[in-house]
Scaffold this motif. Structure first.
Motif, short mmCIF file in Angstrom:
data_model
loop_
_atom_site.label_atom_id
_atom_site.label_comp_id
_atom_site.label_asym_id
_atom_site.label_seq_id
_atom_site.Cartn_x
_atom_site.Cartn_y
_atom_site.Cartn_z
N VAL A 540 0.83 -1.20 0.00
CA VAL A 540 0.00 0.00 0.00
C VAL A 540 0.86 1.26 0.00
CG1 VAL A 540 -0.23 0.19 2.52
CG2 VAL A 540 -2.06 1.05 1.03
N ASP A 541 2.10 1.18 0.55
CA ASP A 541 3.00 2.33 0.52
C ASP A 541 3.81 2.42 -0.76
OD1 ASP A 541 2.17 3.08 3.06
OD2 ASP A 541 3.73 1.93 4.07
N VAL A 542 3.98 1.29 -1.45
CA VAL A 542 4.78 1.28 -2.67
C VAL A 542 3.98 1.72 -3.88
CG1 VAL A 542 5.85 -0.31 -4.32
CG2 VAL A 542 6.56 -0.35 -1.94
N ARG A 543 2.68 1.44 -3.90
CA ARG A 543 1.88 1.80 -5.07
C ARG A 543 1.95 3.29 -5.38
NH1 ARG A 543 -1.87 -2.56 -3.67
NH2 ARG A 543 -1.70 -4.12 -5.32
N PRO A 544 1.84 4.19 -4.39
CA PRO A 544 2.00 5.61 -4.73
C PRO A 544 3.38 5.94 -5.26
CG PRO A 544 0.95 5.35 -2.57
CD PRO A 544 1.43 4.00 -2.98
N LEU A 545 4.40 5.23 -4.78
CA LEU A 545 5.76 5.49 -5.28
C LEU A 545 5.88 5.04 -6.74
CD1 LEU A 545 7.84 4.29 -2.19
CD2 LEU A 545 6.89 6.56 -2.67
N LEU A 546 5.31 3.89 -7.06
CA LEU A 546 5.31 3.44 -8.46
C LEU A 546 4.52 4.40 -9.33
CD1 LEU A 546 4.79 -0.39 -7.95
CD2 LEU A 546 6.80 0.70 -8.96
N ALA A 547 3.41 4.91 -8.79
CA ALA A 547 2.63 5.89 -9.54
C ALA A 547 3.44 7.17 -9.78
CB ALA A 547 1.34 6.22 -8.78
N GLU A 548 4.23 7.57 -8.78
CA GLU A 548 5.09 8.74 -8.94
C GLU A 548 6.14 8.50 -10.02
OE1 GLU A 548 8.02 11.58 -6.20
OE2 GLU A 548 6.75 10.07 -5.24
#
Length: 884
Positions: A540-548
């Protein structure tokens, strides 16, 4: 509680299966605008434009804050989604498949990469069932209307793909009512018309099929001044002639692969190159395989051009569209060999894995045979040289191959008449159009000088311009002149690393760290779970990073949940990782990544062999996130998709000391997909040494189950090394341990080993062990093991001079091997049958059995085919055939 968001119909939210009131129309519009870009930051100005039709009031920011505050309470109530404020906008984080729109796209992507037509049809049907009406049916804004139109096109494409698959599988009767209704709605869609014509014809309505063609022809002439396309005209002629081949597909189970990744967004320019590609299209009556070679410098947009054009012409290739990234210039050196590529193509057409030869020559021959009479588009991306491409070329006129490479591949041009298309830098106008498509024409028009400077500093390279445009798009309030000034400070106009560095420096610290760690990944693509394991963070914390990273175009989400990197960016990530991260950090991240693949592969092995004993592993270290796999189908799909990464993981695992564990978790998959050449990459001596070390560790821990498994593996290796006495010792030790621990499956396997060894040594007690193995395998429901045990028992009877009993046992084994599709062992049972028939003087029957076995071994490109051929030629004695 489970949360679901629904956009394909009225905008709605469900928690635990119950509808939740998400408020009035404008608040629902905010929710829809965030969900369309779930897991991506939506800038406040963008969100306001979407909600207020491009004319937000002065109070828009305050109003949005209120809407988001109320939505946040609703969204976070389930515990499975988060809505947070970021410096540049709002971010709604949620599992993508919890949003019906993204689940629809995910299922479509799975269907288009499914190796089996029936599976693809199931996935497409499931995707289309998610639609409950028009998307955002209760909302009306210009932005939502535009998204709705795009989704309608995606829905229609999925329906047409579903129709093709259903027709291929002979389901024309159930499809006819829906086709009739849809054709009335879209009377000018020629692909749809062809589907309806074929369904009508196969339902015994030839006259109606011809009448529908006449209506289509008249409408096209009146409204567009055009004739039906060549494929529809050809179908009309075949229906007129009552071509018997039109009914062949009834009941067919051959899949129609559609493997093209998503086309590039906002593709611009390249009109001349697109025209040259169009000139390569096969004629209506083709006489050769057409090949186009798109070459050019790294980052010039070869893949984007090939995929953009391939999607445009895909309907001209109704028998399938194939894609493979050959990774010819992979910085890590993991180039995809032609054998792996052609095997993937064959499996995409439903060729059983055990029917695929091991050698590249046999595979290439089978590949050409599979494409006989088909019209297929093949995209071979990132080829290194001609030898990597040559075995993948079809032999059927009407097929088209598009190859991209940094090299010109002159051998293809000289030997195969390939059409060279050299891709140069974008023209200034094309570069300007690319920027306008990604940042908005108004910004480009407002700052022409800054745009010129950006184009110059990016050297008109599409990759550099795309990365730069992504930065500009995520900062809509920043003048382009500021961005141009930053680029001007770089040392080299054409230094892509300078452009990459510029975008890298804008990342949040967590996203920058993740980007660096991606340089440690072993495969051509990775999932969010693999990325989470590399970073040691929750998904759940990595998905926003991948989106970035995706927003800045440092990674590409080529199918939902699966990410790739341009090889130049991969090389840049490796450099940054070496420069900024310590050796200890790299070591920890690598081990987490390996454990991600190890533990997921162990779970897949458990699903493939629920009757087996999974490899016992110590608990995963903190930060490791295995992939969740629900059933046999998901296990096979994950293993097939991650096969290149898994092979590289095995190689990398040697230095981490877990190569044996990773190899064992892949044993069933490699066996069922006939990847024997991959499985046997380690030598027997190396494997024996690793297993001896494992045995010592199990003994030190007092783990009798682990000792027994290891002893059985040692026995198998010693048998393959022709050291039968040593193999017997290990098998007896394993059998004793399995009896002590009460492991029935283990006892079944060790009993079969002992019986087989004893039979070969002429021990009269062999049959007793074999009969015990048969009974035990029946009790635990292991049909593979039961078949092998029947074969061993047959061999024991044969060696004991009991041919009638031997043949009865062999026939039981043969029946079971055919039931489970074990072609390799089927061949060896036939060899054993032939031996027994020969000893009883039935030479004609023996020759027939050996010929059947020879055909299978030849089909598998197995080296023993030559020895059996010699046996058939000389009719002499056979010695030393391997057994189960």
């Amino acid at each position: 509680m489970t949360v679901e968001f629904r956009l394909l119909g009225d905008v709605a939210m469900c928690v635990g299966g119950r509808h939740v009131d998400v408020g009035h129309a404008r608040q629902r519009c905010v929710l829809a605008a965030l969900l369309v870009d779930a897991n991506r930051v939506v800038p406040v100005p963008t969100l306001a434009d979407r909600v207020w039709a491009g004319h937000p009031p002065q109070s828009a920011r305050n109003a949005l804050s209120g809407y988001v505050s109320r939505l946040r309470r609703l969204v976070t109530s389930s515990g499975e989604a988060r809505l947070v404020r970021q410096p540049s906008g709002y971010l709604l984080t949620v599992e993508p498949t919890a949003v019906d729109l993204h689940r629809f796209r995910h299922l479509i992507a799975l269907a288009r990469s499914a190796p089996d037509g029936s599976e693809a049809l199931t996935l497409l049907t499931e995707a289309l069932r998610l639609w409950r009406g028009d998307a955002f049916a209760d909302l009306d804004t210009p932005w939502l209307n535009g998204v709705r139109d795009a989704l309608d096109a995606e829905r229609l494409a999925a329906e047409l793909d579903r129709n093709d698959l259903a027709l291929d599988l002979g389901r024309h009767a159930s499809l006819l009512p829906e086709l009739t209704a849809r054709a009335a709605t879209d009377p000018l869609d020629e692909r749809l018309a062809a589907q309806l014509m074929l369904a009508l014809y196969r339902n015994g309505r030839q006259a109606d099929a011809l009448h529908h063609y006449d209506g289509l022809r008249l409408r096209l002439a009146e409204e567009l001044g055009a004739d039906p396309c060549p494929s529809v005209r050809q179908l009309h002629q075949r229906i007129l002639a009552a071509d018997p081949a039109l009914t062949v597909a009834t009941g067919s189970t051959e899949p129609v692969p559609r493997q093209l990744p998503a086309p590039p967004a906002a593709f611009t320019g390249r009109a001349g190159e697109l025209e040259r590609l169009h000139a390569v299209l096969p004629a209506d009556a083709p006489s050769t395989v057409e090949i186009a070679v798109v070459s050019g410098t790294p980052g010039v947009g070869k893949t984007a051009l090939a995929l953009h054009w391939a999607h445009r012409v895909a309907p001209r290739f109704p028998d399938g569209q194939l894609y493979v990234n050959l990774r010819g210039f992979d910085p890590a050196g993991s180039v995809l060999g032609p054998a792996a590529a052609v095997r993937g193509f064959l499996e995409a057409f439903g060729v059983p894995p055990r029917s695929i030869p091991a050698g590249i020559d046999g595979q290439a021959a089978l590949w050409r045979s599979t494409l006989a009479g088909k019209r297929v588009l093949v995209v071979l991306d990132n080829a290194r040289d001609v030898e990597q491409v040559r075995p993948l070329l079809p032999g059927t006129p009407g097929c088209l191959v598009v190859v991209t490479s940094r090299n010109r591949l002159s051998g293809l041009i000289a030997d195969h008449g390939a059409h060279p298309i050299t891709l140069g830098l974008l023209g200034h106008g094309e570069a300007r159009d690319l920027l306008a498509a990604r940042v908005g024409i108004h910004r480009v028009t407002a700052e022409p000088g800054a745009v010129d400077e950006i184009i110059a500093r990016c050297a008109r390279l599409p990759l550099a311009l795309t990365v730069t445009a992504a930065r500009a798009a995520t900062h809509p309030g920043s003048p382009l002149a500021d961005l141009a000034a930053e680029l001007t400070s770089t040392d080299s106009l054409a230094d892509l690393r300078a452009v990459f560095s510029w975008s890298y420096r804008t990342l949040s610290p967590a996203a920058a760290r993740l980007f660096r760690l991606l340089g440690l990944h072993v495969g051509p693509e990775l999932t969010a779970q693999a990325a989470a394991s590399l970073a040691g963070l929750p998904v759940v914390d990595v998905r926003p990073l991948l989106a970035e990273l995706a927003d800045t175009h440092l990674v590409t989400e080529h199918t939902p949940g699966h990410f790739t990197m341009h090889d130049l960016l991969y090389a840049y990530a490796i450099e940054l990782n070496q420069e900024h991260d310590s050796g200890a950090e790299r070591h920890r991240a690598t081990n987490r990544m390996l454990e991600h693949y190890l533990y997921t592969a162990r779970e897949a092995e458990r699903l493939l062999r629920p009757d087996g004993r999974p490899v016992r592993l110590t608990p995963a270290r903190g930060g490791v996130t295995p992939q969740r796999l629900a059933d046999h189908e998901q296990a096979m799909s994950w293993l097939a998709a991650q096969h290149p990464a898994l092979v590289e993981a095995v190689r990398k695992a040697e230095s981490a000391g877990v190569a044996t564990q990773v190899s064992w978790t892949l044993a069933t998959f490699f066996d069922r997909r006939a990847h024997w050449h991959t499985w046997a990459a380690d030598g027997y001596d190396d494997a024996y040494g690793q297993l001896r070390r494992a045995l010592d560790l199990f003994e030190a821990r007092g783990d009798d189950a682990g000792r027994a498994r290891t002893l059985l593996a040692l026995s198998w290796i010693r048998d393959r090394q022709d050291r039968l006495p040593d193999a017997m010792v290990h098998a007896r030790q394993a059998d004793e341990l399995y009896r002590d621990t009460g492991d029935r499956l283990g006892q079944a396997r060790s009993a079969n080993m002992l019986g087989w060894f004893e039979a070969r040594l002429g021990d009269p007690g062999a049959a007793e062990h074999c009969r015990r193995a048969v009974v035990l395998h029946q009790e635990v429901g292991d049909r593979y093991g039961e078949a092998a045990s029947w074969d061993s028992l047959g061999y024991a009877h044969h060696r004991a001079g009991e041919p009638s009993e031997a043949l009865d046992c062999y026939r039981q084994a043969l029946k079971l091997h055919r039931t489970v599709g074990h072609r390799y062992d089927e061949a060896y049972v036939l060899i054993h049958i032939g031996e027994t028939q020969s000893t009883t003087g039935e030479e004609g029957l023996a020759t027939e059995s050996w010929q059947q076995a020879h055909a299978i071994l030849t089909e598998l490109d197995h080296p023993d085919a030559e020895a059996l051929h010699a046996r058939l030629e000389t009719n002499g004695d056979r010695q030393g055939w391997p057994g189960p």
